[in-house]
Scaffold this active site. Structure first.
Site, PDB file in Angstrom:
ATOM      1  N   HIS A   1      -7.769   4.623   6.221  1.00  0.00           N
ATOM      2  CA  HIS A   1      -8.482   5.353   7.281  1.00  0.00           C
ATOM      3  C   HIS A   1      -9.230   6.532   6.635  1.00  0.00           C
ATOM      4  O   HIS A   1      -8.698   7.209   5.743  1.00  0.00           O
ATOM      5  CB  HIS A   1      -7.509   5.932   8.300  1.00  0.00           C
ATOM      6  CG  HIS A   1      -6.790   4.915   9.139  1.00  0.00           C
ATOM      7  ND1 HIS A   1      -7.055   3.563   9.138  1.00  0.00           N
ATOM      8  CD2 HIS A   1      -5.790   5.101  10.056  1.00  0.00           C
ATOM      9  CE1 HIS A   1      -6.252   2.954  10.002  1.00  0.00           C
ATOM     10  NE2 HIS A   1      -5.481   3.860  10.557  1.00  0.00           N
TER      11      HIS A   1
ATOM     12  N   CYS B   1      -0.601   7.111  11.916  1.00  0.00           N
ATOM     13  CA  CYS B   1      -1.275   7.104  10.610  1.00  0.00           C
ATOM     14  C   CYS B   1      -2.401   8.151  10.522  1.00  0.00           C
ATOM     15  O   CYS B   1      -2.530   8.851   9.512  1.00  0.00           O
ATOM     16  CB  CYS B   1      -1.834   5.722  10.316  1.00  0.00           C
ATOM     17  SG  CYS B   1      -2.487   4.884  11.757  1.00  0.00           S
TER      18      CYS B   1
HETATM   19  P1  NAP Z   1       1.984  -6.599  12.624  1.00  0.00           P
HETATM   20  O1  NAP Z   1       1.383  -6.876  11.301  1.00  0.00           O
HETATM   21  O2  NAP Z   1       1.402  -7.245  13.826  1.00  0.00           O
HETATM   22  O3  NAP Z   1       3.548  -6.938  12.538  1.00  0.00           O
HETATM   23  C1  NAP Z   1       4.396  -6.845  13.642  1.00  0.00           C
HETATM   24  C2  NAP Z   1       5.829  -7.075  13.177  1.00  0.00           C
HETATM   25  O4  NAP Z   1       6.704  -6.876  14.283  1.00  0.00           O
HETATM   26  C3  NAP Z   1       6.086  -8.485  12.673  1.00  0.00           C
HETATM   27  O5  NAP Z   1       7.055  -8.440  11.666  1.00  0.00           O
HETATM   28  C4  NAP Z   1       6.630  -9.148  13.913  1.00  0.00           C
HETATM   29  O6  NAP Z   1       7.445 -10.280  13.626  1.00  0.00           O
HETATM   30  C5  NAP Z   1       7.480  -8.042  14.470  1.00  0.00           C
HETATM   31  N1  NAP Z   1       7.766  -8.226  15.877  1.00  0.00           N
HETATM   32  C6  NAP Z   1       6.885  -8.263  16.917  1.00  0.00           C
HETATM   33  N2  NAP Z   1       7.533  -8.463  18.069  1.00  0.00           N
HETATM   34  C7  NAP Z   1       8.847  -8.533  17.771  1.00  0.00           C
HETATM   35  C8  NAP Z   1      10.025  -8.730  18.525  1.00  0.00           C
HETATM   36  N3  NAP Z   1       9.991  -8.899  19.856  1.00  0.00           N
HETATM   37  N4  NAP Z   1      11.222  -8.752  17.889  1.00  0.00           N
HETATM   38  C9  NAP Z   1      11.286  -8.599  16.560  1.00  0.00           C
HETATM   39  N5  NAP Z   1      10.194  -8.409  15.777  1.00  0.00           N
HETATM   40  C10 NAP Z   1       9.001  -8.384  16.385  1.00  0.00           C
HETATM   41  O7  NAP Z   1       1.964  -5.036  12.946  1.00  0.00           O
HETATM   42  P2  NAP Z   1       2.077  -3.789  11.937  1.00  0.00           P
HETATM   43  O8  NAP Z   1       0.733  -3.328  11.563  1.00  0.00           O
HETATM   44  O9  NAP Z   1       3.046  -4.101  10.861  1.00  0.00           O
HETATM   45  O10 NAP Z   1       2.641  -2.669  12.904  1.00  0.00           O
HETATM   46  C11 NAP Z   1       3.893  -2.786  13.515  1.00  0.00           C
HETATM   47  C12 NAP Z   1       4.146  -1.545  14.359  1.00  0.00           C
HETATM   48  O11 NAP Z   1       4.290  -0.413  13.507  1.00  0.00           O
HETATM   49  C13 NAP Z   1       3.006  -1.197  15.304  1.00  0.00           C
HETATM   50  O12 NAP Z   1       3.122  -1.899  16.511  1.00  0.00           O
HETATM   51  C14 NAP Z   1       3.139   0.278  15.441  1.00  0.00           C
HETATM   52  O13 NAP Z   1       4.011   0.629  16.505  1.00  0.00           O
HETATM   53  C15 NAP Z   1       3.718   0.696  14.129  1.00  0.00           C
HETATM   54  N6  NAP Z   1       2.684   1.229  13.242  1.00  0.00           N
HETATM   55  C16 NAP Z   1       2.767   2.516  12.957  1.00  0.00           C
HETATM   56  C17 NAP Z   1       1.840   3.091  12.145  1.00  0.00           C
HETATM   57  C18 NAP Z   1       1.925   4.537  11.896  1.00  0.00           C
HETATM   58  O14 NAP Z   1       0.939   5.145  11.986  1.00  0.00           O
HETATM   59  N7  NAP Z   1       3.046   5.115  11.595  1.00  0.00           N
HETATM   60  C19 NAP Z   1       0.824   2.367  11.580  1.00  0.00           C
HETATM   61  C20 NAP Z   1       0.733   1.042  11.882  1.00  0.00           C
HETATM   62  C21 NAP Z   1       1.694   0.485  12.728  1.00  0.00           C
HETATM   63  P3  NAP Z   1       6.918 -11.819  13.691  1.00  0.00           P
HETATM   64  O15 NAP Z   1       6.444 -12.153  12.318  1.00  0.00           O
HETATM   65  O16 NAP Z   1       8.172 -12.545  14.027  1.00  0.00           O
HETATM   66  O17 NAP Z   1       5.875 -11.883  14.719  1.00  0.00           O
HETATM   67  C1  3JM Z   2      -0.170   1.996  15.654  1.00  0.00           C
HETATM   68  O1  3JM Z   2       3.678  -0.774  20.999  1.00  0.00           O
HETATM   69  C2  3JM Z   2       2.779  -1.372  20.430  1.00  0.00           C
HETATM   70  O2  3JM Z   2       2.295  -2.411  20.854  1.00  0.00           O
HETATM   71  C3  3JM Z   2       2.248  -0.793  19.123  1.00  0.00           C
HETATM   72  C4  3JM Z   2       1.034   0.046  19.299  1.00  0.00           C
HETATM   73  C5  3JM Z   2       0.667   0.742  17.995  1.00  0.00           C
HETATM   74  C6  3JM Z   2       1.124   2.030  17.703  1.00  0.00           C
HETATM   75  C7  3JM Z   2       2.134   2.681  18.559  1.00  0.00           C
HETATM   76  O3  3JM Z   2       1.785   3.187  19.645  1.00  0.00           O
HETATM   77  O4  3JM Z   2       3.284   2.701  18.153  1.00  0.00           O
HETATM   78  C8  3JM Z   2      -0.173   0.087  17.106  1.00  0.00           C
HETATM   79  C9  3JM Z   2      -0.579   0.709  15.934  1.00  0.00           C
HETATM   80  C10 3JM Z   2       0.685   2.653  16.530  1.00  0.00           C
HETATM   81  C11 3JM Z   2       1.090   4.040  16.222  1.00  0.00           C
HETATM   82  O5  3JM Z   2       1.435   4.298  15.069  1.00  0.00           O
HETATM   83  O6  3JM Z   2       1.022   4.922  17.075  1.00  0.00           O
END
Ligand code: NAP
Ligand code: 3JM
Length: 344
Positions: free
Chosen positions: A250, A137
């Site tokens: 952000h 992000c």
């Molecule tokens: P979040 O609100 O904590 O949501 C996590 C999601 O992943 C929930 O739907 C959760 O399902 C699911 N999940 C976790 N473990 C799982 C598993 N073993 N099998 C299937 N589903 C699972 O987190 P978020 O902010 O949405 O972020 C999710 C991910 O996106 C981050 O970890 C990161 O890698 C990525 N992300 C990327 C950016 C970016 O900059 N591009 C920004 C933010 C996040 P449940 O409801 O079942 O727990």
């Molecule tokens: C943003 O793998 C994880 O537990 C998720 C960590 C995470 C990440 C990632 O490294 O994919 C949390 C929030 C990011 C990201 O976009 O890099």
């Protein structure tokens, strides 16, 4: 990927559908009228069985497993790096193109790392692995703002400090900021789970894990991803990533050294024309980008444009975007839109 061809509508899977990014993905697919045939919502057993709204229909959340991707054309992953590592190959094996929001594949040579306003042509490289990576992000909003400067004058060095909202750490982190704030107003003890310290009324210079040498992984992501997206390994970058008690969006303070001189006026003129950018720069009227105003919006807002006389060819900027939208879900859906328009 044969099943993909000549379709008017696509079967789309959202992995991590119940999360902060997953919710935004669903909203943006709906808002932008992405041509979805079937939407498959996937999460862990914790939330399987829930029903979530899509175009007025209640869609069942299913448990992610190896069979989840049958007949899926596009799989949008945002459930953490380990889930992508385990299941993105399964989705590709079923013929889906994966657009991955995690850091799992971003730096791999055969995986394009794409911001549509900056390097849309790289989407063509999805044929190599079947995976397109969405940048971090903090990287996305920085490169959207800097690309016009890069094209006009080159960039030799960037110094960036981030002010990152808690939504970047997921749904539970947003709840933690709310709970801690309420606890402090009620003279109760603060409990820390998602963050290593109290986040309410605080700033924590620690996002993701620490690496040898003292950087955090978040800072390293910004450095490496920016060089890959701008296709310029020579840019010197110093990054400091800080978590602040803001719910959404952000903010970034960016100092950039261009290779040839740009005045502040030149930069404003470039940013006025830049795709995805909204220049908000009228300090006399107290007009500059704010996290609260960017939240829920699609643009990357840029303001406080000024010459930085501490170096030759220095420019300082303040850049703000909704980290769940342009920083994650919107960028992924924009990639999917180009994919179906130009490649299938
Ligand atoms: P979040 O609100 O904590 O949501 C996590 C999601 O992943 C929930 O739907 C959760 O399902 C699911 N999940 C976790 N473990 C799982 C598993 N073993 N099998 C299937 N589903 C699972 O987190 P978020 O902010 O949405 O972020 C999710 C991910 O996106 C981050 O970890 C990161 O890698 C990525 N992300 C990327 C950016 C970016 O900059 N591009 C920004 C933010 C996040 P449940 O409801 O079942 O727990
Ligand atoms: C943003 O793998 C994880 O537990 C998720 C960590 C995470 C990440 C990632 O490294 O994919 C949390 C929030 C990011 C990201 O976009 O890099």
């Amino acid at each position: 990927m044969g099943a993909f061809k000549d379709k008017d509508t696509y079967n789309v899977a959202v992995v991590g559908a119940t999360g902060a990014v997953g919710e935004e993905l669903r909203k943006i697919l709906e808002e932008r009228q992405f041509p979805v045939d079937t939407l498959r919502l996937l999460a862990s057993e914790r939330s399987a069985g829930q029903r979530l709204d899509f175009h007025g229909r209640q869609v069942l959340v299913e448990v992610l497993d190896d069979d989840s991707f049958e007949d899926i054309d596009i799989a949008l992953f945002s459930a953490g790096g380990s889930v992508s590592a385990r299941y993105a190959p399964a989705a590709v094996d079923e013929g889906a193109v994966v657009i991955d929001n995690t850091s799992c594949f971003r730096m791999e040579d055969d995986v394009p790392l794409v911001v549509p306003e900056v390097n849309p042509e790289k989407i063509a490289e999805h044929v190599q692995r079947g995976i397109i990576a969405n940048p971090n992000c903090s990287t996305i909003q920085m490169v959207v703002a800097l690309k016009p400067l890069y094209d006009a004058a080159g960039i030799s060095r960037i110094v960036v400090s981030t002010y990152q909202s808690v939504s970047g750490a997921g749904r539970q982190a947003m709840e933690e900021l709310g709970r801690q704030t309420a606890a402090l107003f009620n003279s109760r003890d603060v409990e820390c789970e998602k963050f290593p310290h109290q986040i309410a009324f605080n700033c924590i210079p620690h996002i993701d894990t620490f690496l040898p040498g003292g950087h955090t992984k978040e800072e390293l992501k910004m450095i490496q991803e920016t060089r890959k997206i701008l296709d310029d390994p020579d840019i010197r970058i110093s990054a400091t990533a800080v978590r602040v008690p803001v719910f959404c969006s952000h903010s970034e303070s960016i100092n950039v050294e261009t290779r040839t001189k740009l005045t502040a006026g030149d930069v404003r003129a470039l940013l006025r024309e830049a795709p995805g950018v909204l220049l908000q720069d009228d300090p006399q009227a107290n007009e500059y980008p704010l996290a609260t105003q960017a939240a829920g919006e699609d643009a990357t807002y840029v303001g406080r444009v000024r010459e930085d006389d501490s170096v030759d060819n220095g420019i300082a900027l303040w850049v703000v975007a909704d980290n769940l939208r342009k920083g994650a879900a919107l960028n992924a859906v924009q990639i999917a839109e180009i994919l179906i328009r130009d490649y299938h």
